[in-house]
Design a protein around this motif. Structure first.
Motif, PDB file in Angstrom:
ATOM      1  N   ARG A 320       0.839  -1.213   0.000  1.00 14.41           N
ATOM      2  CA  ARG A 320       0.000   0.000   0.000  1.00 14.41           C
ATOM      3  C   ARG A 320       0.862   1.246   0.000  1.00 14.41           C
ATOM      4  N   GLY A 321       2.015   1.157   0.692  1.00 15.29           N
ATOM      5  CA  GLY A 321       2.914   2.314   0.666  1.00 15.29           C
ATOM      6  C   GLY A 321       3.470   2.576  -0.723  1.00 15.29           C
ATOM      7  N   ALA A 322       3.559   1.516  -1.518  1.00 13.87           N
ATOM      8  CA  ALA A 322       4.072   1.654  -2.876  1.00 13.87           C
ATOM      9  C   ALA A 322       2.960   1.918  -3.878  1.00 13.87           C
ATOM     10  N   GLY A 323       1.706   2.073  -3.386  1.00 19.13           N
ATOM     11  CA  GLY A 323       0.591   2.350  -4.273  1.00 19.13           C
ATOM     12  C   GLY A 323       0.034   1.124  -4.960  1.00 19.13           C
ATOM     13  N   LEU A 324       0.375  -0.054  -4.446  1.00 21.84           N
ATOM     14  CA  LEU A 324      -0.127  -1.299  -5.037  1.00 21.84           C
ATOM     15  C   LEU A 324      -1.415  -1.716  -4.348  1.00 21.84           C
ATOM     16  N   PRO A 325      -2.189  -2.584  -5.017  1.00 20.76           N
ATOM     17  CA  PRO A 325      -3.461  -3.038  -4.414  1.00 20.76           C
ATOM     18  C   PRO A 325      -3.209  -3.766  -3.098  1.00 20.76           C
ATOM     19  N   SER A 326      -4.179  -3.666  -2.184  1.00 23.56           N
ATOM     20  CA  SER A 326      -4.067  -4.284  -0.864  1.00 23.56           C
ATOM     21  C   SER A 326      -4.397  -5.784  -0.962  1.00 23.56           C
ATOM     22  N   ILE A 327      -3.702  -6.594  -0.142  1.00 19.68           N
ATOM     23  CA  ILE A 327      -3.977  -8.045  -0.054  1.00 19.68           C
ATOM     24  C   ILE A 327      -4.454  -8.383   1.349  1.00 19.68           C
ATOM     25  N   ALA A 328      -5.082  -7.435   1.991  1.00 22.67           N
ATOM     26  CA  ALA A 328      -5.544  -7.655   3.364  1.00 22.67           C
ATOM     27  C   ALA A 328      -6.543  -8.789   3.445  1.00 22.67           C
ATOM     28  N   GLY A 329      -7.364  -8.958   2.401  1.00 24.07           N
ATOM     29  CA  GLY A 329      -8.336 -10.062   2.416  1.00 24.07           C
ATOM     30  C   GLY A 329      -7.664 -11.411   2.468  1.00 24.07           C
ATOM     31  N   GLN A 330      -6.590 -11.537   1.700  1.00 24.72           N
ATOM     32  CA  GLN A 330      -5.860 -12.808   1.754  1.00 24.72           C
ATOM     33  C   GLN A 330      -5.233 -13.020   3.120  1.00 24.72           C
ATOM     34  N   CYS A 331      -4.729 -11.943   3.709  1.00 23.79           N
ATOM     35  CA  CYS A 331      -4.109 -12.092   5.028  1.00 23.79           C
ATOM     36  C   CYS A 331      -5.137 -12.482   6.077  1.00 23.79           C
TER      37      CYS A 331
END
Length: 487
Positions: A320-331
């Protein structure tokens, strides 16, 4: 003379009545008992059993061999260190393993194995037949020895009656003054010597019986009677006839010929060691492993899951800091649930029989012998030498059979003629003894003449008895050389 005849008849009546006590033993029964009890002969039957087992084993070598295994182990839950690193479980571990292996090999030697062992079995059977024939001949000969000793002992009993009658006659003549005391003492000496002769002959009978039952292989019963009788008949076989029988049917010769054929197969088997061998193998196995403390496994797996979850959120923050999509759902999906703990418990219950199968394997090979330090050459030479030895033994026995059969046949013919001559001699000696006794009774000669006539009759009758049983033994020897019964 009349009194002497009555005494002899009375003696035989008493002897016959006494002989009826005790068990009887015909010759056929003696031979049957010997084949069931003689230890030396029974050893040949064990050789047959070993040869029969070798035949089954030779056929078994043509079949695949299968082995199965099962094992179990325990390891303490203590870490091991290699290169400064810790390995191993913190819980005690129970494990088991099982497997089935199937292998198969085929060579020329294995293919020849049943034929070789069958030849050895036939040779063992022929050896047993030869041993049975030898045992039969030995029993017959010893049976005749007993009968011969009994006949001599019975004859000595009749002589005792004769000497007692002579003593009574000498005493009667002394009383009337027709003889002197010297004649009476000589008659008493004759009676005493005859009793000693009876004692020796009766002991000889018992000794021969002991030897007979030693051949049979059983303890001797008390007062056993031998009941088989033998007739003296002119031989009705020809030499060339019995010679051909011996060459075709003699058990010892047949046994050596079987050994020769087995040696031929043995040479072929030894030479087969130069040929290649085909081998195949396959197997399947499995294993189990189970920790005794399943909670440590659950805790370890839960710690690994939580570590993976934290690592995932760390990666998500960087994305997210790099502006990429979040993978929080996978986590969020990385969670240690009760269902996972249940699966760990189920997976830890494999010991001892819930195996995990290893991959199936199959292999085929062909081996060609090249050099083994000349061991194959040695085995071939030894097999060839054994074959030559077998042939030499066959030829040796053929030559010995020719000599044995010929000599046994001639001995039989001579023995038959001897019996007839000894019968004539015995009759003449008996008549001379009776005449001497009658002349002594009327005072026409001395007691010395009576004693001499009696001794001549004793020798003649003993020679007749011996000639009769020499004839029967010669017949038995001819049957043993031929290998079959001839009467």
């Amino acid at each position: 003379m009349r009194r002497l005849s009555i005494a002899v008849i009375s003696f035989f009546a008493v002897s016959t009545a006494h002989a009826q006590v005790g068990p009887s033993l015909p010759l056929d029964e003696a031979i049957q008992l010997a084949t069931r009890n003689n230890p030396q002969y029974l050893q040949t039957t064990t050789s047959q059993q070993r040869a029969s087992a070798a035949v089954r084993s030779a056929y078994g070598n043509l079949l695949p061999s299968a082995t199965t295994s099962f094992g179990s182990s325990y390891r303490e839950g203590r870490p091991q260190f290699f290169g400064g690193q810790s390995f191993g479980s913190s819980s005690d571990v129970l494990s088991s393993s099982a497997g089935v292996d199937v292998s198969f090999s085929l060579s020329r030697q294995q293919l020849l194995g049943p034929g070789l062992q069958k030849a050895n079995l036939r040779a063992a059977e022929a050896d047993a037949s030869s041993a049975a024939a030898t045992l039969r001949a030995n029993v017959i000969t010893q049976y005749l020895n007993v009968l011969q000793a009994q006949a001599r002992a019975d004859f000595q009993d009749t002589l005792l009656l004769s000497t007692q009658a002579q003593l009574a006659l000498a005493q009667a003549r002394q009383q009337v003054g027709a003889a002197n005391l010297v004649d009476v003492r000589r008659a008493e000496v004759q009676v005493g010597q005859q009793r000693v002769a009876i004692l020796r002959e009766r002991n000889a009978v018992e000794v021969e019986k002991l030897r007979l039952f030693q051949q049979i292989g059983v303890d001797q019963p008390a007062d056993v009677r031998l009941t088989t009788t033998f007739a003296v008949e002119e031989p009705n076989v020809q030499l060339d006839q019995v010679m051909e029988m011996a060459r075709q049917q003699n058990p010892a010769l047949l046994a050596l010929r079987s050994r020769e054929r087995a040696a031929d197969v043995g040479v072929s088997s030894a030479r087969a060691a130069y040929l290649p061998t085909l081998s195949m193998r396959t197997g399947v196995d499995g294993f189990t492993s189970q920790n005794t403390d399943v909670n440590s496994l659950i805790a370890q797996q839960e710690a690994q899951t939580n570590s993976s979850r934290r690592s995932c959120f760390t990666t998500d923050s960087i994305r997210r800091g790099a502006g990429l999509p979040s993978i929080a759902g996978q986590c969020n999906s990385i969670q240690f649930t009760p269902e996972v703990a249940a699966l760990i418990r189920d997976g830890n219950s494999a010991f001892p029989l819930n195996f995990t199968r290893s991959p199936l394997s199959f292999s085929v090979g062909l081996s060609v012998p090249l050099f083994d330090g000349f061991q194959r050459e040695q085995r071939v030479q030894e097999a060839s030498a054994s074959r030559l030895d077998a042939r030499y033994r066959v030829r040796e026995l053929e030559l010995r059979l020719t000599a044995d059969v010929t000599s046994s046949y001639r001995n039989l013919v001579t023995a038959y003629q001897t019996v007839r001559l000894q019968e004539q001699n015995s009759v003449a000696a008996r008549e001379a003894q009776l005449l001497a006794q009658e002349r002594f009774r009327v005072g026409a000669n001395t007691f010395v003449d009576v004693t001499q006539a009696r001794s001549e009759y004793e020798r003649a009758e003993t020679d007749r008895i011996n000639a009769i049983y020499d004839y029967h033994k010669a017949f038995a020897a001819l049957e043993a050389a031929v290998g079959r019964q001839l009467r």
